[in-house]
Motif scaffolding. Structure first.
Motif, mmCIF file in Angstrom:
data_model
loop_
_atom_site.group_PDB
_atom_site.id
_atom_site.type_symbol
_atom_site.label_atom_id
_atom_site.label_comp_id
_atom_site.label_asym_id
_atom_site.label_seq_id
_atom_site.Cartn_x
_atom_site.Cartn_y
_atom_site.Cartn_z
ATOM 1 N N MET A 45 2.342 -12.571 12.476
ATOM 2 C CA MET A 45 2.303 -11.525 11.464
ATOM 3 C C MET A 45 3.101 -10.297 11.887
ATOM 4 O O MET A 45 3.817 -9.695 11.068
ATOM 5 N N ILE A 46 2.997 -9.913 13.152
ATOM 6 C CA ILE A 46 3.727 -8.730 13.627
ATOM 7 C C ILE A 46 5.231 -8.973 13.560
ATOM 8 O O ILE A 46 6.004 -8.093 13.162
ATOM 9 N N CYS A 47 5.656 -10.189 13.921
ATOM 10 C CA CYS A 47 7.082 -10.525 13.821
ATOM 11 C C CYS A 47 7.556 -10.472 12.368
ATOM 12 O O CYS A 47 8.666 -10.002 12.079
ATOM 13 N N LYS A 48 6.721 -10.948 11.449
ATOM 14 C CA LYS A 48 7.079 -10.920 10.031
ATOM 15 C C LYS A 48 7.111 -9.503 9.478
ATOM 16 O O LYS A 48 7.761 -9.242 8.462
ATOM 17 N N LEU A 49 6.396 -8.593 10.144
ATOM 18 C CA LEU A 49 6.407 -7.193 9.730
ATOM 19 C C LEU A 49 7.613 -6.469 10.323
ATOM 20 O O LEU A 49 8.367 -5.795 9.619
ATOM 21 N N VAL A 50 7.806 -6.595 11.630
ATOM 22 C CA VAL A 50 8.843 -5.841 12.330
ATOM 23 C C VAL A 50 10.240 -6.374 12.027
ATOM 24 O O VAL A 50 11.178 -5.597 11.806
ATOM 25 N N GLY A 51 10.389 -7.726 11.992
ATOM 26 C CA GLY A 51 11.704 -8.328 11.800
ATOM 27 C C GLY A 51 12.415 -7.867 10.532
ATOM 28 O O GLY A 51 13.531 -7.323 10.606
ATOM 29 N N ILE A 183 8.242 -1.141 -2.650
ATOM 30 C CA ILE A 183 7.907 -2.529 -2.366
ATOM 31 C C ILE A 183 7.800 -2.740 -0.859
ATOM 32 O O ILE A 183 6.916 -3.462 -0.376
ATOM 33 N N GLY A 184 8.685 -2.098 -0.105
ATOM 34 C CA GLY A 184 8.629 -2.195 1.349
ATOM 35 C C GLY A 184 7.315 -1.665 1.902
ATOM 36 O O GLY A 184 6.718 -2.260 2.812
ATOM 37 N N ILE A 185 6.847 -0.549 1.350
ATOM 38 C CA ILE A 185 5.555 0.018 1.781
ATOM 39 C C ILE A 185 4.416 -0.939 1.450
ATOM 40 O O ILE A 185 3.514 -1.170 2.263
ATOM 41 N N ALA A 186 4.456 -1.509 0.237
ATOM 42 C CA ALA A 186 3.408 -2.447 -0.178
ATOM 43 C C ALA A 186 3.383 -3.676 0.727
ATOM 44 O O ALA A 186 2.307 -4.144 1.135
ATOM 45 N N ARG A 187 4.556 -4.190 1.068
ATOM 46 C CA ARG A 187 4.623 -5.357 1.948
ATOM 47 C C ARG A 187 4.098 -5.011 3.342
ATOM 48 O O ARG A 187 3.429 -5.826 3.985
ATOM 49 N N THR A 188 4.396 -3.813 3.801
ATOM 50 C CA THR A 188 3.908 -3.384 5.122
ATOM 51 C C THR A 188 2.390 -3.308 5.136
ATOM 52 O O THR A 188 1.736 -3.762 6.086
ATOM 53 N N LEU A 189 1.805 -2.739 4.075
ATOM 54 C CA LEU A 189 0.342 -2.668 3.982
ATOM 55 C C LEU A 189 -0.264 -4.067 3.907
ATOM 56 O O LEU A 189 -1.329 -4.321 4.493
ATOM 57 N N SER A 190 0.417 -4.966 3.202
ATOM 58 C CA SER A 190 -0.067 -6.342 3.080
ATOM 59 C C SER A 190 -0.112 -7.031 4.443
ATOM 60 O O SER A 190 -1.120 -7.647 4.809
ATOM 61 N N VAL A 191 0.975 -6.904 5.198
ATOM 62 C CA VAL A 191 1.004 -7.513 6.531
ATOM 63 C C VAL A 191 -0.007 -6.840 7.445
ATOM 64 O O VAL A 191 -0.624 -7.490 8.293
ATOM 65 N N GLY A 192 -0.214 -5.523 7.250
ATOM 66 C CA GLY A 192 -1.233 -4.823 8.036
ATOM 67 C C GLY A 192 -2.616 -5.419 7.824
ATOM 68 O O GLY A 192 -3.382 -5.601 8.784
ATOM 69 N N CYS A 193 -2.943 -5.770 6.575
ATOM 70 C CA CYS A 193 -4.226 -6.432 6.290
ATOM 71 C C CYS A 193 -4.287 -7.815 6.928
ATOM 72 O O CYS A 193 -5.340 -8.242 7.409
ATOM 73 N N GLU A 194 -3.171 -8.498 6.947
ATOM 74 C CA GLU A 194 -3.137 -9.830 7.556
ATOM 75 C C GLU A 194 -3.348 -9.741 9.062
ATOM 76 O O GLU A 194 -4.059 -10.566 9.654
ATOM 77 N N ILE A 251 -2.812 -6.921 -1.882
ATOM 78 C CA ILE A 251 -2.856 -6.383 -0.518
ATOM 79 C C ILE A 251 -4.227 -6.623 0.110
ATOM 80 O O ILE A 251 -4.343 -7.135 1.231
ATOM 81 N N LEU A 252 -5.285 -6.263 -0.607
ATOM 82 C CA LEU A 252 -6.635 -6.404 -0.067
ATOM 83 C C LEU A 252 -7.025 -7.874 0.107
ATOM 84 O O LEU A 252 -7.793 -8.223 1.014
ATOM 85 N N SER A 253 -6.491 -8.738 -0.752
ATOM 86 C CA SER A 253 -6.850 -10.160 -0.671
ATOM 87 C C SER A 253 -6.291 -10.820 0.587
ATOM 88 O O SER A 253 -6.802 -11.848 1.029
ATOM 89 N N ARG A 254 -5.237 -10.236 1.172
ATOM 90 C CA ARG A 254 -4.608 -10.863 2.337
ATOM 91 C C ARG A 254 -5.547 -10.898 3.541
ATOM 92 O O ARG A 254 -5.425 -11.773 4.403
ATOM 93 N N LEU A 255 -6.477 -9.958 3.596
ATOM 94 C CA LEU A 255 -7.480 -9.974 4.664
ATOM 95 C C LEU A 255 -8.320 -11.245 4.571
ATOM 96 O O LEU A 255 -8.561 -11.939 5.573
ATOM 97 N N GLY A 256 -8.759 -11.575 3.348
ATOM 98 C CA GLY A 256 -9.538 -12.792 3.152
ATOM 99 C C GLY A 256 -8.704 -14.045 3.333
ATOM 100 O O GLY A 256 -9.165 -15.036 3.908
#
Length: 342
Positions: A45-51, A183-194, A251-256
């Protein structure tokens, strides 16, 4: 064509390392498996966020340099991956033992005789093809009759989704008025939940057990997506508000989603025998890719932005079906209360 080969090799590598090797390295100890699975998923997940963020930053300066740097990173990662995998292989002697290959409807002596006879005939390649075909059919039958089928299939169903900040959802968000930075911010928050799920899921599994933890996490994902879809449909005439509701729920669903995936992975690893683990995980990967194809098909059929609610509803239905399949598995296990520990 090269991307197809890369995808196939990527799946084989994932099945080998994340589904099979990790069980051997953890010596089959449940607590070790929880930790290793979570750590590997966290790195992913971190690689998918940072890359993507790094490449996007370079691309804003020069697209040519971004392409060259991306190529260099991939070429370098091949060497790193090879030597790290090799080091694990040689440090864990149990990984070096060969597995016996069994053929359906033949015992080992009969299979050996068939191979010897086939080698003596001009058409022996056809006989090998027949054996592998029968083996593949046997693997599929074994998968669908296995006690771990329902949680595995429930996890595969979750790939039938357009609510994942992939190309389909990003395209819709752009048409709804979202900017690329938003969209970039939303994706970052999504990966953060993951990433958060890689800590939350092991803790929940340690508290409630993996089966009950799966109930909670699957329910969380379904409730969050249903809430987002409710806002999406109610405010359909206001595209930005409608899209924002869908973004928040996703975004919140990614935690589950990621937490449930870790629970299912642990259940499969513990329930599937070592000699069948590779075949089981390969069929599971095939189901995942089949449902992913269906998700792309949904936006081929409903391709206009104003039709995005239909693929979204299909995605919500897939999540609901996955939760239902998992609940059937829980009932088969005879577990009635998700509150008490296992």
């Amino acid at each position: 064509m090269l991307a197809c080969v890369e995808k196939l090799c990527s799946i084989m590598n994932l099945v080998s390392v994340e589904k099979d090797w990790v069980v051997v390295v953890a010596a089959g100890i449940s607590e070790n498996l929880k930790v290793l699975n979570a750590q590997m998923r966290r790195i992913d997940m971190i690689c998918k966020l940072v890359g993507p963020l790094f490449i996007a930053l370079i691309d804003s300066i020069s697209t040519r340099h971004a392409i060259l740097i991306n190529f260099a990173m991939n070429a370098t990662s091949v060497l790193v991956e090879y030597f790290t995998i090799a080091s694990v292989y040689y440090e864990v002697p149990e990984l070096q033992g060969a597995k016996e290959i069994t053929y359906p409807s033949y015992d080992q002596s009969e299979a050996g005789q068939l191979r010897d006879q086939a080698a003596d005939r001009p058409g022996h390649s056809r006989d090998y093809g027949l054996m592998f075909l029968r083996k593949s059919v046997s693997d599929f039958v074994s998968y669908f009759h296995h006690s771990a089928f329902l949680p595995s299939f429930a996890g595969a169903l979750l790939y039938l989704t357009v609510l994942s900040f992939g190309g389909q959802m990003v395209t819709y968000l752009l048409s709804a008025g979202y900017s690329s930075p938003q969209i970039g911010i939303a994706r970052t928050l999504s990966v953060g939940c993951e990433v958060l799920a890689t800590w939350a899921a092991p803790w929940l599994m340690g508290t409630l057990g993996p089966v009950r933890a799966g109930i909670w996490l699957s329910s969380w994902q379904l409730v969050m997506l249903a809430s987002g879809m409710a806002v999406f449909i109610v405010y359909e005439d206001k595209p930005v508000i409608s899209a924002t509701g869908l973004v928040g729920g996703t975004i919140l669903s990614r935690l589950g989603l990621r937490g449930f995936d870790l629970c299912v992975q642990l259940l499969v690893q513990e329930d599937v025998a070592a000699d069948n683990r590779g075949a089981f995980s390969s069929i599971e990967a095939a189901c995942q890719n089949f449902f992913e194809i269906l998700s792309y098909s949904s936006t081929i059929v409903f391709f206009r932005p104003d039709q995005f609610k239909w693929p979204s509803l299909v995605s919500l239905g897939a999540v609901a079906s996955a939760s239902a399949a998992y609940l059937v598995f829980v009932q088969q296990k005879g577990i009635s209360s998700p509150i008490r520990g296992s």
